[in-house]
Design a protein around this motif. Structure first.
Motif, PDB file in Angstrom:
ATOM      1  N   ARG A 133       0.900  -1.357   0.108  1.00 15.77           N
ATOM      2  CA  ARG A 133      -0.091  -0.084   0.161  1.00 15.77           C
ATOM      3  C   ARG A 133       0.744   1.106  -0.042  1.00 15.77           C
ATOM      4  N   PHE A 134       2.148   1.082   0.319  1.00 15.65           N
ATOM      5  CA  PHE A 134       3.066   2.276   0.054  1.00 15.65           C
ATOM      6  C   PHE A 134       4.121   2.344  -0.952  1.00 15.65           C
ATOM      7  N   ALA A 135       4.157   0.961  -1.622  1.00 17.65           N
ATOM      8  CA  ALA A 135       4.940   1.060  -2.601  1.00 17.65           C
ATOM      9  C   ALA A 135       4.310   1.598  -3.794  1.00 17.65           C
ATOM     10  N   GLN A 136       4.975   2.415  -4.762  1.00 15.45           N
ATOM     11  CA  GLN A 136       4.342   3.346  -5.796  1.00 15.45           C
ATOM     12  C   GLN A 136       3.552   2.693  -6.726  1.00 15.45           C
ATOM     13  N   GLU A 137       4.080   1.598  -7.185  1.00 15.38           N
ATOM     14  CA  GLU A 137       3.239   0.912  -8.345  1.00 15.38           C
ATOM     15  C   GLU A 137       2.264   0.175  -7.879  1.00 15.38           C
ATOM     16  N   THR A 138       2.238  -0.583  -6.857  1.00 13.31           N
ATOM     17  CA  THR A 138       1.268  -1.205  -6.240  1.00 13.31           C
ATOM     18  C   THR A 138       0.080  -0.445  -5.539  1.00 13.31           C
TER      19      THR A 138
END
Length: 295
Positions: free
Chosen positions: A121-126
């Motif tokens: 939820r905090f990785a940009q793509e995902t």
């Protein structure tokens, strides 16, 4: 914001420590750990102070980041909240529904902000994918798989984790899978048969969910697959077609964790809860506990 770090293990060394020390809006006040010598060593590398008394650290901080096993995290987080500290928590927030509920109530009573670090939820793509799918109607079903070789032959720093070995992938990476399925499909129905689960080989667990929206989903997790079988995947199907979770392009957890810090700073300043706050962490614990009971 003045932060304290609780924990000195591999996750604190690889993620929390570098993320906090390198964040431009964070003053890393100190480190506390259950092993004072490890706290001293990590604090020296992060150029901060080791605390022997955790309550003293709470008194010197505005917020704490927790990198501890869930059932160690929860009671310390309650004490930190009572001391007025905002909370950057790890998942799961606890492995007991009753304890997770007490933690959520303690946060509400103290009036502090909270964010739970669900990595995807905090990785940009995902994170962008979850937001886009949550704004799309008509999803009928979804799946999320997390096949990890932590206990399947990989050279992993987490292979020595006692709580992961005891609770398995259901509790360790199950929260990540739920974090990407719940926003687009909606909450899981609170009715008999809405959560079922069966065991697979090793610690593999298959969880079938019926959502309030009428959609269904399947979560499959394992920490005992061989390295060549490891994968992280998610997929949604409905009137919009088929949508697949993109791969994370960022190397490592530091930047996603810094975005979680950003989210906590924003929640503390505005008073607006983040979507991944302790209440969401409580709901994830409730679902996992029901799945465990179904086994």
């Amino acid at each position: 914001m003045r932060f304290g770090l609780l924990g000195t293990g591999p996750w604190a060394e690889a993620a929390h420590g570098p993320a906090l020390a390198g964040h431009p809006e964070v003053d890393l006040v100190g480190v506390w750990g259950r092993r004072p010598e490890a706290a001293g060593s990590l604090a020296a590398r992060l150029e901060t102070r080791a605390y022997q008394n955790v309550d003293e650290l709470f008194g010197d901080c505005d917020a704490v980041a927790v990198a501890l096993p869930p059932d160690v995290q929860a009671p310390l987080a309650m004490r930190a909240a009572a001391a007025g500290c905002h909370l950057l928590l790890d998942k799961p927030v606890a492995t007991s529904t009753a304890v997770a509920r007490r933690l959520a109530d303690a946060v509400a009573q103290a009036g502090v902000a909270s964010v739970v670090f669900f990595t995807l939820r905090f990785a940009q793509e995902t994170a962008s994918w979850v937001a886009a799918q949550s704004a799309t109607d008509g999803w009928l079903t979804g799946r999320a798989d997390w096949f990890s070789p932590v206990f399947g032959g990989a050279d992993s720093p987490y292979a020595a984790s006692a709580w992961r070995r005891e609770k398995g992938a259901l509790w360790d990476v199950g929260p990540h899978a739920l974090s990407v399925l719940l926003p687009p499909l909606g909450d899981v129905a609170d009715e008999p048969g809405a959560i079922t689960a069966v065991r697979g080989p090793g610690d593999m667990t298959h969880v079938v969910l019926r959502h309030v929206s009428g959609a269904s989903s399947v979560v499959t997790v394992s920490h005992t697959v061989p390295p060549q079988a490891s994968a992280v995947a998610a997929e949604l199907r409905g009137s919009a077609g088929v949508s697949t979770l993109p791969e994370r392009a960022e190397g490592g957890p530091v930047r996603p964790l810094q975005r979680a810090v950003d989210a906590l700073l924003d929640a503390a300043r505005t008073g607006t809860p983040h979507a991944c706050d302790v209440r969401f962490g409580l709901r994830v614990t409730e679902i996992l506990a029901a799945a465990e009971a179904a086994l």
